[in-house]
Scaffold this active site. Structure first.
Site, PDB file in Angstrom:
ATOM      1  N   HIS A 147      43.342  36.052  43.893  1.00 54.03           N
ATOM      2  CA  HIS A 147      42.665  36.750  42.801  1.00 54.03           C
ATOM      3  C   HIS A 147      42.461  35.734  41.669  1.00 54.03           C
ATOM      4  CE1 HIS A 147      42.610  40.876  40.498  1.00 54.03           C
ATOM      5  NE2 HIS A 147      41.490  40.193  40.341  1.00 54.03           N
ATOM      6  N   HIS A 195      47.754  38.849  46.393  1.00 53.14           N
ATOM      7  CA  HIS A 195      48.067  40.263  46.635  1.00 53.14           C
ATOM      8  C   HIS A 195      48.250  40.549  48.124  1.00 53.14           C
ATOM      9  CE1 HIS A 195      47.072  41.136  42.480  1.00 53.14           C
ATOM     10  NE2 HIS A 195      45.842  40.685  42.641  1.00 53.14           N
ATOM     11  N   ILE A 237      43.000  32.612  39.083  1.00 55.08           N
ATOM     12  CA  ILE A 237      43.571  31.281  39.271  1.00 55.08           C
ATOM     13  C   ILE A 237      43.592  30.521  37.950  1.00 55.08           C
ATOM     14  CG2 ILE A 237      42.799  31.165  41.668  1.00 55.08           C
ATOM     15  CD1 ILE A 237      40.544  29.306  40.802  1.00 55.08           C
ATOM     16  N   ASP A 248      35.172  40.295  32.829  1.00 55.04           N
ATOM     17  CA  ASP A 248      36.240  40.073  33.796  1.00 55.04           C
ATOM     18  C   ASP A 248      37.004  38.802  33.439  1.00 55.04           C
ATOM     19  OD1 ASP A 248      37.663  39.763  36.320  1.00 55.04           O
ATOM     20  OD2 ASP A 248      36.219  41.154  37.185  1.00 55.04           O
ATOM     21  N   ASN A 249      36.716  37.712  34.099  1.00 53.52           N
ATOM     22  CA  ASN A 249      37.446  36.465  33.847  1.00 53.52           C
ATOM     23  C   ASN A 249      36.863  35.688  32.670  1.00 53.52           C
ATOM     24  OD1 ASN A 249      39.449  36.526  35.995  1.00 53.52           O
ATOM     25  ND2 ASN A 249      37.710  36.355  37.380  1.00 53.52           N
ATOM     26  N   GLU A 272      35.980  35.290  43.266  1.00 57.52           N
ATOM     27  CA  GLU A 272      36.392  36.125  42.146  1.00 57.52           C
ATOM     28  C   GLU A 272      36.757  35.306  40.924  1.00 57.52           C
ATOM     29  OE1 GLU A 272      38.280  38.800  39.430  1.00 57.52           O
ATOM     30  OE2 GLU A 272      39.177  36.967  40.251  1.00 57.52           O
ATOM     31  N   ASP A 273      37.355  34.141  41.130  1.00 60.16           N
ATOM     32  CA  ASP A 273      37.682  33.304  39.981  1.00 60.16           C
ATOM     33  C   ASP A 273      37.368  31.847  40.289  1.00 60.16           C
ATOM     34  OD1 ASP A 273      38.447  32.813  37.413  1.00 60.16           O
ATOM     35  OD2 ASP A 273      40.583  33.131  37.717  1.00 60.16           O
ATOM     36  N   ASN A 320      46.518  40.432  37.346  1.00 59.01           N
ATOM     37  CA  ASN A 320      45.090  40.201  37.570  1.00 59.01           C
ATOM     38  C   ASN A 320      44.747  38.729  37.424  1.00 59.01           C
ATOM     39  OD1 ASN A 320      42.167  39.933  36.753  1.00 59.01           O
ATOM     40  ND2 ASN A 320      42.195  42.123  37.159  1.00 59.01           N
ATOM     41  N   ASP A 321      45.176  38.122  36.320  1.00 62.96           N
ATOM     42  CA  ASP A 321      44.804  36.737  36.046  1.00 62.96           C
ATOM     43  C   ASP A 321      45.965  36.029  35.342  1.00 62.96           C
ATOM     44  OD1 ASP A 321      43.178  34.496  36.065  1.00 62.96           O
ATOM     45  OD2 ASP A 321      42.072  35.068  34.263  1.00 62.96           O
ATOM     46  N   ASN A 326      42.433  41.940  31.626  1.00 63.01           N
ATOM     47  CA  ASN A 326      41.919  41.366  32.861  1.00 63.01           C
ATOM     48  C   ASN A 326      42.020  39.846  32.798  1.00 63.01           C
ATOM     49  OD1 ASN A 326      39.899  40.499  34.924  1.00 63.01           O
ATOM     50  ND2 ASN A 326      39.551  42.676  35.130  1.00 63.01           N
TER      51      ASN A 326
END
Length: 356
Positions: free
Chosen positions: A115, A135, A117, A269-270, A55-56, A168-169, A224
């Site tokens: 999630h 989470h 980082i 997103d990221n 995800e990241d 989220n981030d 986000n």
């Protein structure tokens, strides 16, 4: 009189139905539900060992990349019951291969669900600290690790706070300090759905340090990804359902002052930032309806965008990679490093690409 009341009730019901219908049309616009992404590929191959999403991803100046994998997020697919994991990858190696990081310390690894980082290098002694949004049981907390040797993270601290309620981030700005995005206002899905369709901007960015915790930017619909410019002057935030990247200037006392927004036309997103050029790289969802209504026969696509000269009067947003989901589903991050690019996803695989 009774007839009049019935007419008024019928009008009210019809008006309410029309209002709800309008809001659902707006929701489809937000999710870009009718969009089909054009395919634009690079020279890429799948990263070994990454089967359930990365995800990241973030990359240090020396080419070390960290990956968070195995995220389980409400409302999105997950294809593994195993806890999440962290990996490290050396982009200077001729054949970069992710190596699972061994986590030592008191962290409960059975519920580890990583999630967003961020990595921070302490200039005093070059120690590397890795900040990870976690989470467990779908709560929100931040873990701080120190990276040691070649494949080990030492868990130092778990951070919980009422203002960090739906993180989220994060982007680290010190050995124990960071900015974090809260991506939703309500934990209850029905209430949060109402927030979205009513177009309410209730979310925020929080600054955390051991000495103070406070909201430093508010009035966002769904912040986000978050990251920082190479000169540390600006903070970038992806307001994902606004299809924009917001730019804030850091000021004394870690205050954030809104500077501008850059339209990107996708649900990004990221955020990663090229440490040499300052270009902003985005992993995006070109059609989020396909993500929320997952169908393996019509999978969610992937899109990587780059913003050059983001602080100029005319930032240039360019499409660098796009796929219809047949190669990579649901991209979330694009991390560049000296002609190479790592692309991660929510629940699928990850790509190692060469830039032209």
């Amino acid at each position: 009189m009774a007839a009049t009341k019935k007419v008024l009730l019928a009008v009210a019901v019809a008006a309410f139905a029309a209002f709800i219908g309008y809001k659902f049309l707006k929701l489809k616009e937000i999710l870009l539900a009718s969009r089909e992404v054009p395919v634009k590929h690079l020279s890429c191959h799948y990263l070994q060992n990454i089967e359930y999403g990365a995800e990241d991803i973030t990359v240090l100046k020396d080419g070390l990349a960290f990956l968070s994998t195995g995220l389980k997020f409400p409302g999105l697919p997950s294809f593994s019951d195993e806890p999440g994991k962290m990996y490290v990858l050396d982009l200077l190696h001729p054949k970069p291969t992710p190596v699972e990081l061994q986590i030592k310390g008191g962290l409960d690894l059975s519920s580890f669900n990583p999630h967003g980082i961020s990595a921070y290098t302490d200039e005093a002694d070059d120690s590397v600290y890795l900040f990870v949004v976690n989470h467990p049981q779908h709560s929100s907390q931040v873990e701080i690790f120190r990276y040691v040797e070649k494949d080990t993270l030492i868990h130092l601290k778990t951070i919980k706070h009422p203002l960090l309620y739906s993180v989220n981030d994060i982007v680290a700005v010190g050995v124990e300090s960071f900015y974090a995005t809260n991506d939703r206002y309500f934990h209850n899905d029905a209430l949060q759905f109402l927030v979205v369709i009513m177009d309410l901007a209730l979310c925020d960015v929080v600054f955390y340090s051991p000495h103070e915790v406070r909201v430093v930017a508010s009035g966002m619909r769904a912040p986000n990804g978050i990251n920082i410019s190479p000169d540390k002057r600006y903070i970038y935030v992806s307001d994902i359902i606004d299809h924009e990247i917001d730019v804030y200037e850091r000021q004394e006392g870690e205050r954030l002052v809104y500077n501008k927004s850059v339209a990107v036309g996708s649900l990004c997103d990221n955020i990663e930032v090229d440490h040499k050029t300052g270009d902003v790289w985005l992993g995006c969802h070109p059609n989020a309806m396909k993500l929320t209504n997952y169908d393996p026969e019509d999978p969610p696509g992937s899109e990587v965008l780059r913003i050059k000269n983001i602080h100029s009067q005319q930032p240039a947003v360019t499409l660098e990679y796009a796929d219809n989901g047949r190669v990579l589903m649901a991209s979330t991050v694009a991390a560049p490093y000296e002609g190479k690019l790592l692309i991660g996803s929510v629940f699928h695989k990850a790509l190692y690409c060469l830039l032209k």
